[in-house]
Design a protein around this motif. Structure first.
Motif, PDB file in Angstrom:
ATOM      1  N   PHE A   1       0.830  -1.272   0.019  1.00  0.00           N
ATOM      2  CA  PHE A   1      -0.014  -0.072   0.105  1.00  0.00           C
ATOM      3  C   PHE A   1       0.883   1.297   0.214  1.00  0.00           C
ATOM      4  CE2 PHE A   1      -3.058  -3.118   1.429  1.00  0.00           C
ATOM      5  CZ  PHE A   1      -4.207  -2.781   0.251  1.00  0.00           C
ATOM      6  N   LEU A   2       2.174   1.243   0.318  1.00  0.00           N
ATOM      7  CA  LEU A   2       3.011   2.355  -0.023  1.00  0.00           C
ATOM      8  C   LEU A   2       3.014   2.525  -1.448  1.00  0.00           C
ATOM      9  CD1 LEU A   2       5.870   1.683   2.669  1.00  0.00           C
ATOM     10  CD2 LEU A   2       4.291   3.792   2.609  1.00  0.00           C
ATOM     11  N   ALA A   3       2.578   1.690  -2.173  1.00  0.00           N
ATOM     12  CA  ALA A   3       2.611   1.976  -3.961  1.00  0.00           C
ATOM     13  C   ALA A   3       1.723   3.226  -4.000  1.00  0.00           C
ATOM     14  CB  ALA A   3       2.228   0.675  -4.493  1.00  0.00           C
ATOM     15  N   GLY A   4       0.769   3.403  -3.062  1.00  0.00           N
ATOM     16  CA  GLY A   4      -0.343   4.511  -3.228  1.00  0.00           C
ATOM     17  C   GLY A   4       0.259   5.679  -2.488  1.00  0.00           C
ATOM     18  N   VAL A   5       1.486   5.799  -1.862  1.00  0.00           N
ATOM     19  CA  VAL A   5       1.887   7.012  -1.021  1.00  0.00           C
ATOM     20  C   VAL A   5       3.103   7.513  -1.807  1.00  0.00           C
ATOM     21  CG1 VAL A   5       2.641   7.505   1.079  1.00  0.00           C
ATOM     22  CG2 VAL A   5       1.040   5.716   1.080  1.00  0.00           C
ATOM     23  N   TYR A   6       4.053   6.823  -2.097  1.00  0.00           N
ATOM     24  CA  TYR A   6       5.380   7.266  -2.700  1.00  0.00           C
ATOM     25  C   TYR A   6       4.916   7.868  -4.107  1.00  0.00           C
ATOM     26  CZ  TYR A   6      10.192   7.779  -4.389  1.00  0.00           C
ATOM     27  OH  TYR A   6      11.139   8.255  -5.082  1.00  0.00           O
ATOM     28  N   PRO A   7       4.675   7.150  -5.015  1.00  0.00           N
ATOM     29  CA  PRO A   7       4.536   7.174  -6.413  1.00  0.00           C
ATOM     30  C   PRO A   7       3.374   8.468  -6.473  1.00  0.00           C
ATOM     31  CG  PRO A   7       4.701   5.002  -6.322  1.00  0.00           C
ATOM     32  CD  PRO A   7       4.678   5.583  -4.851  1.00  0.00           C
ATOM     33  N   VAL A   8       2.276   8.316  -5.887  1.00  0.00           N
ATOM     34  CA  VAL A   8       1.201   9.323  -5.849  1.00  0.00           C
ATOM     35  C   VAL A   8       1.202  10.698  -5.292  1.00  0.00           C
ATOM     36  CG1 VAL A   8      -1.189   9.585  -5.065  1.00  0.00           C
ATOM     37  CG2 VAL A   8      -0.525   7.131  -6.014  1.00  0.00           C
ATOM     38  N   GLY A   9       2.097  10.685  -4.473  1.00  0.00           N
ATOM     39  CA  GLY A   9       2.771  11.929  -3.666  1.00  0.00           C
ATOM     40  C   GLY A   9       3.529  12.909  -5.043  1.00  0.00           C
ATOM     41  N   MET A  10       4.375  11.900  -5.999  1.00  0.00           N
ATOM     42  CA  MET A  10       5.274  12.513  -6.935  1.00  0.00           C
ATOM     43  C   MET A  10       4.137  13.047  -7.922  1.00  0.00           C
ATOM     44  SD  MET A  10       8.580  10.371  -7.135  1.00  0.00           S
ATOM     45  CE  MET A  10       7.815   8.520  -7.683  1.00  0.00           C
ATOM     46  N   LYS A  11       2.952  12.198  -8.221  1.00  0.00           N
ATOM     47  CA  LYS A  11       1.997  12.559  -9.164  1.00  0.00           C
ATOM     48  C   LYS A  11       1.445  13.805  -8.934  1.00  0.00           C
ATOM     49  CE  LYS A  11      -2.351  11.522 -10.899  1.00  0.00           C
ATOM     50  NZ  LYS A  11      -2.414  12.404 -12.072  1.00  0.00           N
ATOM     51  N   ILE A  12       1.103  14.127  -7.479  1.00  0.00           N
ATOM     52  CA  ILE A  12       0.436  15.239  -7.029  1.00  0.00           C
ATOM     53  C   ILE A  12       1.292  16.391  -7.339  1.00  0.00           C
ATOM     54  CG2 ILE A  12      -0.509  16.501  -5.183  1.00  0.00           C
ATOM     55  CD1 ILE A  12      -1.259  13.616  -3.850  1.00  0.00           C
ATOM     56  N   ALA A  13       2.671  16.130  -7.194  1.00  0.00           N
ATOM     57  CA  ALA A  13       3.504  17.387  -7.224  1.00  0.00           C
ATOM     58  C   ALA A  13       3.793  17.870  -8.706  1.00  0.00           C
ATOM     59  CB  ALA A  13       4.915  17.057  -6.680  1.00  0.00           C
ATOM     60  N   ALA A  14       3.791  16.689  -9.694  1.00  0.00           N
ATOM     61  CA  ALA A  14       3.920  16.894 -11.147  1.00  0.00           C
ATOM     62  C   ALA A  14       2.728  17.540 -11.617  1.00  0.00           C
ATOM     63  CB  ALA A  14       4.368  15.413 -11.775  1.00  0.00           C
ATOM     64  N   ASP A  15       1.487  17.074 -11.187  1.00  0.00           N
ATOM     65  CA  ASP A  15       0.407  17.909 -11.435  1.00  0.00           C
ATOM     66  C   ASP A  15       0.170  19.452 -11.331  1.00  0.00           C
ATOM     67  OD1 ASP A  15      -0.801  15.543 -12.836  1.00  0.00           O
ATOM     68  OD2 ASP A  15      -2.000  14.809 -11.168  1.00  0.00           O
ATOM     69  N   TRP A  16       0.703  19.746  -9.976  1.00  0.00           N
ATOM     70  CA  TRP A  16       0.477  20.983  -9.611  1.00  0.00           C
ATOM     71  C   TRP A  16       1.693  22.076  -9.388  1.00  0.00           C
ATOM     72  CZ3 TRP A  16      -4.496  22.676  -9.266  1.00  0.00           C
ATOM     73  CH2 TRP A  16      -5.411  21.725  -8.798  1.00  0.00           C
ATOM     74  N   PHE A  17       2.873  21.341  -9.700  1.00  0.00           N
ATOM     75  CA  PHE A  17       3.937  22.069  -9.548  1.00  0.00           C
ATOM     76  C   PHE A  17       5.005  22.408 -10.675  1.00  0.00           C
ATOM     77  CE2 PHE A  17       2.401  21.581  -5.175  1.00  0.00           C
ATOM     78  CZ  PHE A  17       2.781  22.874  -4.618  1.00  0.00           C
ATOM     79  N   ARG A  18       4.473  22.010 -12.032  1.00  0.00           N
ATOM     80  CA  ARG A  18       5.306  21.766 -13.210  1.00  0.00           C
ATOM     81  C   ARG A  18       5.947  22.755 -13.507  1.00  0.00           C
ATOM     82  NH1 ARG A  18       4.335  19.413 -18.234  1.00  0.00           N
ATOM     83  NH2 ARG A  18       3.263  17.880 -17.082  1.00  0.00           N
ATOM     84  N   PRO A  19       6.141  24.063 -13.191  1.00  0.00           N
ATOM     85  CA  PRO A  19       6.929  25.296 -13.379  1.00  0.00           C
ATOM     86  C   PRO A  19       8.036  25.091 -12.872  1.00  0.00           C
ATOM     87  CG  PRO A  19       5.048  26.013 -13.612  1.00  0.00           C
ATOM     88  CD  PRO A  19       4.686  24.856 -12.818  1.00  0.00           C
TER      89      PRO A  19
END
Length: 396
Positions: A115-133
Motif C-alpha cells: 500500500f506504500l505504492a499508493g503513497v510515494y509514487p502518488v505523492g510524486m504525481k500530485i507534485a507533477a500535476d500542480w508544480f510543473r514550472p
C-alpha cells in the motif's frame, strides 16, 4: 485527459505534500528499526535482508496493481494517497496483533509495502500535476521527505532506546495516517477522466523508447541498485566500523539516522540548484560522488570517528540527492494522462532492482565473513546510471 494547472500552488500546499510524504514513508523502515528487538523473540537472525525485501516485494506488487489498473490516473490522487496510507499503517500494526512469528512479520511488512505504492509514487504525481514550472524544486523537497521518513524509525529507536518496539510501530502508524488526512484537507483534488480505469499494458514500452525518458529511467535504475541496499545495511556497516574501533562508543541507531537523513539536504539543495543548472547535471554530479563514496567504503572504516561521520553524511547527501532530479526527468517526458501510471511503473521496476542488490549483499556479507569489501557490490549501480545519463542527454 487529466487537466494540469499551469501555475503552481503556494508554498503551503507544497509543505502539505512534503509533510504527508514524510509521515507516510516513515512506515518503510519501521521493521528494520525494531529488528534488534524482534530477533531474540523470534529466535532467528535470518531476517536482516528479508525484513527490507518483504517491503520491497510488497511495493513491487502494489505498483504493478496500481499501474495496470491505472488507479493513480483514474481516482483523485489525494484520496488514493489517504486510503493507501491508512491500509499501510494497518498492516504495519499487524505485528502487534498476529502471533509473533517470522512469517507473520514478513506478511506485515509485505502488506505495508503493497500500500506504500499508493503513497510515494502518488505523492510524486500530485507534485507533477500542480508544480510543473518548479518541478525540480518540488521533487527535491518531496523525495527529501521520503528520506527523512525512512530515517525516522532509526531516530525514534536511537533516542528512545528504552521504548518497546510496540511504541515505535504505533508512533509511525499514527503519524502516517495524520499525514494522509493533512494532504486531503489542504490539497485540491486533481481532475480525473470520467471513463473508468482499464487493465492496460500500453504504458510499458514508453519507458524504453530511445530519448530523454530512457536516459532518466536508466539513471534511476542505476541509482536504485545502490540506494536501498546501503540504507538496509547501514547498521551492518556501522557494526563493522565499531569492530574496527572498539574503544569508540557511539549510538549506531542515531548514526544510521544521520547517514540516511542527510539525504534530505541533497534532495532539497539539489532541487534548488536544478532550477539554474538543470536536473540532468545535478543527478550526474550526485551519482559521481556517491559512486566514489561506495568505492571508498573499505578505506573509510579505518578512518577516525569524526572523519567517518563526515564521510557518512556526504555519502547520505549524494546517494539520495540524484533521486528527485531523475524523477523530474521522467515526469517531464511522459504524457499527462498516463503520468501517474508511468511514474508508478518506473518505481516498480526500480524497487525490483533493489531486491536483487539487497538479497545479494545479504548473502555476500556472511559468506565473506562480514568483509567490508562486500559493499563494492553496489559500485555498478552509479556506473550504470552515469552511462544512461551521459549516453543520451536528457531535456531537464
Amino acid at each position: 485527459m487529466t487537466q494540469v494547472r499551469t501555475e503552481p500552488l503556494g508554498n503551503a500546499h507544497l509543505l502539505a505534500i512534503v509533510l504527508a510524504q514524510f509521515a507516510g514513508t516513515s512506515l518503510w523502515f519501521a521493521g528494520n528499526a525494531i529488528l534488534p528487538n524482534l530477533q531474540p523473540l523470534l529466535g532467528t537472525t535470518a531476517l536482516s535482508g528479508w525484513i527490507t525485501s518483504a517491503v520491497q516485494l510488497g511495493f513491487i506488487a502494489g505498483t504493478l496493481v496500481y499501474t495496470l489498473y491505472r488507479i493513480p490516473d483514474t481516482y483523485p490522487a489525494t484520496r488514493v494517497f489517504l486510503v493507501s496510507v491508512i491500509a499501510a499503517a494497518i498492516f504495519n500494526l499487524l505485528i502487534l496483533v498476529l502471533p509473533l512469528q517470522s512469517g507473520w512479520v514478513l506478511l506485515s511488512r509485505f502488506g505495508t509495502g503493497f500500500f506504500l505504492a499508493g503513497v510515494y509514487p502518488v505523492g510524486m504525481k500530485i507534485a507533477a500535476d500542480w508544480f510543473r514550472p518548479v518541478l525540480g524544486r518540488a521533487m527535491g523537497f518531496l523525495v527529501g521527505a521520503l528520506v527523512l521518513g525512512t530515517s525516522l524509525p532509526h531516530l525514534i529507536r536511537g533516542v528512545g532506546q528504552s521504548l518497546p518496539y510496540e511504541s515505535v510501530l504505533l508512533t509511525v502508524s499514527v503519524l502516517a495516517v495524520a499525514g494522509g488526512l493533512l494532504l486531503v484537507w489542504v490539497m485540491p483534488a486533481t481532475p480525473v477522466p470520467r471513463r473508468p480505469g482499464t487493465f492496460s499494458l500500453s504504458v510499458f514500452p514508453m519507458l524504453f523508447r530511445p530519448g530523454p525518458l530512457r536516459a532518466g529511467v536508466t539513471g534511476y535504475f542505476g541509482h536504485m541498485w545502490e540506494l536501498y541496499a546501503l540504507w538496509a545495511f547501514l547498521p551492518a556497516l556501522l557494526t563493522i566500523y565499531s569492530q574496527q574501533h572498539p574503544n569508540f562508543l557511539f549510538n549506531k541507531s542515531v548514526w544510521a539516522f544521520l547517514g540516511i537523513a542527510a539525504g534530505f539536504i541533497g534532495c532539497a539543495a539539489g532541487g534548488l540548484i536544478a532550477l539554474r543548472f538543470g536536473s540532468q547535471r545535478v543527478a550526474t554530479v550526485n551519482l559521481m560522488i556517491s559512486g566514489c563514496c561506495t568505492a571508498l567504503i573499505p578505506l573509510m572504516v579505518e578512518a577516525p570517528p569524526a572523519f567517518f561521520l563526515a564521510f557518512l553524511i556526504v555519502y547520505g547527501i549524494t546517494i539520495a540527492g540524484d533521486s528527485p532530479q531523475l524523477t523530474t526527468i521522467i515526469s517531464t517526458n511522459v504524457p499527462d494522462h498516463v503520468r501517474g501510471s508511468l511514474l508508478t511503473l518506473a518505481t516498480c521496476i526500480g524497487f525490483s532492482i533493489t531486491i536483487v542488490s539487497i538479497q545479494t549483499l545479504a548473502w555476500l556479507l556472511p559468506y565473506s565473513g562480514n568483509s567490508i569489501w562486500a559493499f563494492w557490490l553496489l559500485v555498478p549501480g552509479p556506473i550504470l546510471g552515469l552511462w544512461g545519463l551521459l549516453n543520451k542527454p536528457a531535456t531537464q
